[in-house]
Motif scaffolding. Sequence first.
Motif, PDB file in Angstrom:
ATOM      1  N   THR A  54      38.364  33.228  21.912  1.00 55.31           N
ATOM      2  CA  THR A  54      36.938  33.453  22.627  1.00 55.31           C
ATOM      3  C   THR A  54      37.488  34.532  23.753  1.00 55.31           C
ATOM      4  OG1 THR A  54      36.157  31.269  21.975  1.00 55.31           O
ATOM      5  CG2 THR A  54      35.266  32.540  23.807  1.00 55.31           C
ATOM      6  N   HIS A  55      37.031  35.451  23.907  1.00 56.56           N
ATOM      7  CA  HIS A  55      37.347  36.489  24.919  1.00 56.56           C
ATOM      8  C   HIS A  55      36.284  36.897  25.819  1.00 56.56           C
ATOM      9  CE1 HIS A  55      37.477  40.958  26.167  1.00 56.56           C
ATOM     10  NE2 HIS A  55      38.679  40.446  26.764  1.00 56.56           N
ATOM     11  N   ASN A  56      36.293  36.248  27.036  1.00 60.26           N
ATOM     12  CA  ASN A  56      35.266  36.191  28.110  1.00 60.26           C
ATOM     13  C   ASN A  56      33.729  35.578  27.398  1.00 60.26           C
ATOM     14  OD1 ASN A  56      36.932  37.078  30.034  1.00 60.26           O
ATOM     15  ND2 ASN A  56      36.429  39.314  29.125  1.00 60.26           N
ATOM     16  N   GLY A  57      34.086  34.709  26.725  1.00 60.21           N
ATOM     17  CA  GLY A  57      32.685  34.052  26.014  1.00 60.21           C
ATOM     18  C   GLY A  57      32.378  34.486  24.574  1.00 60.21           C
ATOM     19  N   ALA A  58      32.691  35.753  24.188  1.00 60.98           N
ATOM     20  CA  ALA A  58      32.631  36.282  23.046  1.00 60.98           C
ATOM     21  C   ALA A  58      33.756  35.945  21.968  1.00 60.98           C
ATOM     22  CB  ALA A  58      32.281  37.801  23.094  1.00 60.98           C
ATOM     23  N   GLU A  59      33.301  35.848  20.581  1.00 61.58           N
ATOM     24  CA  GLU A  59      34.077  35.384  19.653  1.00 61.58           C
ATOM     25  C   GLU A  59      34.844  36.739  19.402  1.00 61.58           C
ATOM     26  OE1 GLU A  59      35.279  32.573  18.664  1.00 61.58           O
ATOM     27  OE2 GLU A  59      33.944  31.659  20.118  1.00 61.58           O
ATOM     28  N   GLY A 117      40.213  46.347  23.051  1.00 64.15           N
ATOM     29  CA  GLY A 117      39.587  47.259  23.906  1.00 64.15           C
ATOM     30  C   GLY A 117      39.336  46.919  25.490  1.00 64.15           C
ATOM     31  N   ASP A 118      39.643  45.654  25.698  1.00 63.48           N
ATOM     32  CA  ASP A 118      39.775  45.405  27.254  1.00 63.48           C
ATOM     33  C   ASP A 118      40.739  45.854  27.956  1.00 63.48           C
ATOM     34  OD1 ASP A 118      39.551  43.985  29.585  1.00 63.48           O
ATOM     35  OD2 ASP A 118      39.300  42.062  28.774  1.00 63.48           O
ATOM     36  N   LEU A 119      40.532  46.846  28.711  1.00 67.46           N
ATOM     37  CA  LEU A 119      41.663  47.621  29.509  1.00 67.46           C
ATOM     38  C   LEU A 119      42.038  46.952  30.921  1.00 67.46           C
ATOM     39  CD1 LEU A 119      40.715  51.349  28.546  1.00 67.46           C
ATOM     40  CD2 LEU A 119      42.302  49.735  27.574  1.00 67.46           C
ATOM     41  N   ALA A 129      37.146  41.660  32.876  1.00 68.09           N
ATOM     42  CA  ALA A 129      35.963  42.052  32.251  1.00 68.09           C
ATOM     43  C   ALA A 129      35.052  41.082  32.125  1.00 68.09           C
ATOM     44  CB  ALA A 129      36.396  42.781  30.858  1.00 68.09           C
ATOM     45  N   GLY A 130      35.149  39.713  32.273  1.00 69.71           N
ATOM     46  CA  GLY A 130      34.223  38.701  32.171  1.00 69.71           C
ATOM     47  C   GLY A 130      33.689  38.186  33.549  1.00 69.71           C
ATOM     48  N   LEU A 131      34.362  38.747  34.665  1.00 66.16           N
ATOM     49  CA  LEU A 131      33.795  38.292  35.832  1.00 66.16           C
ATOM     50  C   LEU A 131      32.596  38.581  36.500  1.00 66.16           C
ATOM     51  CD1 LEU A 131      37.010  38.704  38.032  1.00 66.16           C
ATOM     52  CD2 LEU A 131      36.313  36.500  37.002  1.00 66.16           C
ATOM     53  N   ALA A 132      31.985  39.641  36.179  1.00 67.69           N
ATOM     54  CA  ALA A 132      30.760  40.182  36.640  1.00 67.69           C
ATOM     55  C   ALA A 132      29.708  39.906  35.710  1.00 67.69           C
ATOM     56  CB  ALA A 132      30.805  41.592  36.779  1.00 67.69           C
ATOM     57  N   GLU A 133      28.381  39.740  36.271  1.00 67.90           N
ATOM     58  CA  GLU A 133      27.401  39.354  35.317  1.00 67.90           C
ATOM     59  C   GLU A 133      26.493  40.664  35.367  1.00 67.90           C
ATOM     60  OE1 GLU A 133      25.444  35.614  36.773  1.00 67.90           O
ATOM     61  OE2 GLU A 133      27.398  34.813  36.589  1.00 67.90           O
ATOM     62  N   GLY A 134      26.695  41.218  34.467  1.00 59.00           N
ATOM     63  CA  GLY A 134      26.041  42.676  34.454  1.00 59.00           C
ATOM     64  C   GLY A 134      26.578  43.622  35.423  1.00 59.00           C
ATOM     65  N   GLY A 137      45.038  49.846  43.348  1.00 58.94           N
ATOM     66  CA  GLY A 137      44.135  49.288  42.276  1.00 58.94           C
ATOM     67  C   GLY A 137      45.036  48.317  41.097  1.00 58.94           C
ATOM     68  N   TYR A 138      46.297  48.876  40.994  1.00 58.85           N
ATOM     69  CA  TYR A 138      47.042  48.589  39.668  1.00 58.85           C
ATOM     70  C   TYR A 138      47.027  47.095  39.577  1.00 58.85           C
ATOM     71  CZ  TYR A 138      49.386  49.622  35.372  1.00 58.85           C
ATOM     72  OH  TYR A 138      49.573  49.819  33.988  1.00 58.85           O
ATOM     73  N   CYS A 139      47.358  46.349  40.769  1.00 59.93           N
ATOM     74  CA  CYS A 139      47.642  45.073  40.640  1.00 59.93           C
ATOM     75  C   CYS A 139      46.409  44.199  40.665  1.00 59.93           C
ATOM     76  CB  CYS A 139      48.436  44.647  41.767  1.00 59.93           C
ATOM     77  SG  CYS A 139      47.634  44.605  43.379  1.00 59.93           S
ATOM     78  N   THR A 140      45.095  44.958  41.011  1.00 61.88           N
ATOM     79  CA  THR A 140      44.007  44.364  41.434  1.00 61.88           C
ATOM     80  C   THR A 140      43.634  43.301  40.316  1.00 61.88           C
ATOM     81  OG1 THR A 140      43.541  46.219  42.610  1.00 61.88           O
ATOM     82  CG2 THR A 140      41.744  44.583  42.095  1.00 61.88           C
ATOM     83  N   ASP A 141      43.345  43.704  39.251  1.00 62.66           N
ATOM     84  CA  ASP A 141      43.064  42.864  37.985  1.00 62.66           C
ATOM     85  C   ASP A 141      43.829  41.501  37.706  1.00 62.66           C
ATOM     86  OD1 ASP A 141      40.596  44.671  36.632  1.00 62.66           O
ATOM     87  OD2 ASP A 141      42.443  45.883  37.173  1.00 62.66           O
ATOM     88  N   GLY A 142      45.049  41.769  38.025  1.00 66.52           N
ATOM     89  CA  GLY A 142      45.967  40.422  37.783  1.00 66.52           C
ATOM     90  C   GLY A 142      45.751  39.450  38.970  1.00 66.52           C
ATOM     91  N   MET A 143      45.591  40.218  40.437  1.00 73.94           N
ATOM     92  CA  MET A 143      45.281  39.424  41.409  1.00 73.94           C
ATOM     93  C   MET A 143      44.044  38.683  41.409  1.00 73.94           C
ATOM     94  SD  MET A 143      47.428  39.724  43.807  1.00 73.94           S
ATOM     95  CE  MET A 143      48.695  40.747  44.302  1.00 73.94           C
TER      96      MET A 143
END
Lengths: 266, 161
Positions: free
Chosen positions: B9-14, B34-36, B78-83, B102-108
């Motif tokens: 399950t990836h951000n709620g999607a199979e 494809g999740d970058l 990629a799953g944090l925002a709602e729309g 911004g490179y560390c931001t997603d990990g942070m």
Amino acid sequence: MAVTVETYATLAEAQRAMAGGRARFLGGGTILMRALNEADPSISTIVRATDPALRQIRPEGGEIMIGAGVTMAELARHRDTAFLAPVARVIGGPQVRAAATVAGNLFAAAPYGDMAAALLALGATIETADGRRQPIEELMRPSGSGAGGLVAAVRVADPRGAFHFCKVSRVKPKGVSLISIAALLPRPGGRIERPRIVFNGMGPRPVRAAEAERALEGRSLDAAAIAAAARAAAEGFDPPDDALASAWYRREVAGVHLARLLTGIR
Amino acid sequence: MAQKPIRFTHNGAERAVFVEEGANLLDVLRRGVGDLTPKYGCGQGTCGACTVIVDGAPRLSCLTLAETVDGGRVDTVAGLAEGNRLSALQEAFMSHFAAQCGYCTDGMLMSATALLKDNPRPTREEVVEAISGNLCRCTGYEAIIEAILTAAGSGGARRAG
């Protein structure tokens, strides 16, 4: 770089798959996956086991049985291993602690191996996949080639307040150890009895500080005993020169940090 | 090279993907799914740029053998925002200028999300500890720490989790 991954339901099956001596066992992956990402050409077969028993912590016959695959994060929060929490909490960062396993730490080369040092001080017993048990000293001998089999579990008695630990690192939180010190100091009737003091970072593996232990044996934990232990702390060690510290520095501070650890004990 | 099918399950999607033997989760997320958002920094477990949440715990996707998440749950930025609506944590990172290159931001963001899920009102020390596995070479960390504390104060934890 063709790598094969073999997954087995039990450790015994994984052990048989390791028979050729070429396969590497995957625990939490913090060491092996790093080597794989570097395209380490010695890795051709990775073996893993999914047996849920490897993730268990439970009291058993006066000891705590810790499955080989229990992570640092699990050790840090489990009630039965509270005495190991001060060690588990300072290993890696949160992401590493969620993956790194207790058995993996037994084989982690310096500067890693703080949990191995703690388990050596605690006199833990190592259980291998074939059910054999051996003192952790067998595994930690510098010449030792390993447990002679996959580690299934570590058994350790609750030290009931007699265990103490400190980690010396330049960066906090998450810096690796210049050295770490683990000490088991039972004091029945106020006198230290059979102390076990282990240094990590003073050699390739965690080692007991025999001279410091001798300096403390039979004494009360007073300023004179602490000073004697501190003077003896680096005796017999041949610490490394590396990017973290020089051998000279490690020799100089080993006794200082041992004295601080001992002085902090109530 | 042999390929193995895995599902998670990836951000709620199979998701069902084929993975090369020995592939790490970071490669599979970026190339297979494809999740970058998880970034490749060091490949050594040192920088934390690839941090994702696996079954509720923050993990370094570069050190995670992809097939070990078969049947599990993987959460990324990629799953944090709602729309179009960013999470409170993401908003706080913006308002505090907590990203420069911004490179560390997603990990942070993922380390902070994991923290706030278990500990919605962390102390400053707990925030510092939670992001200790994430290197940032631009901000000096202060803005990031403040952003996380602000998101916690606004109740962003529950939404972000």
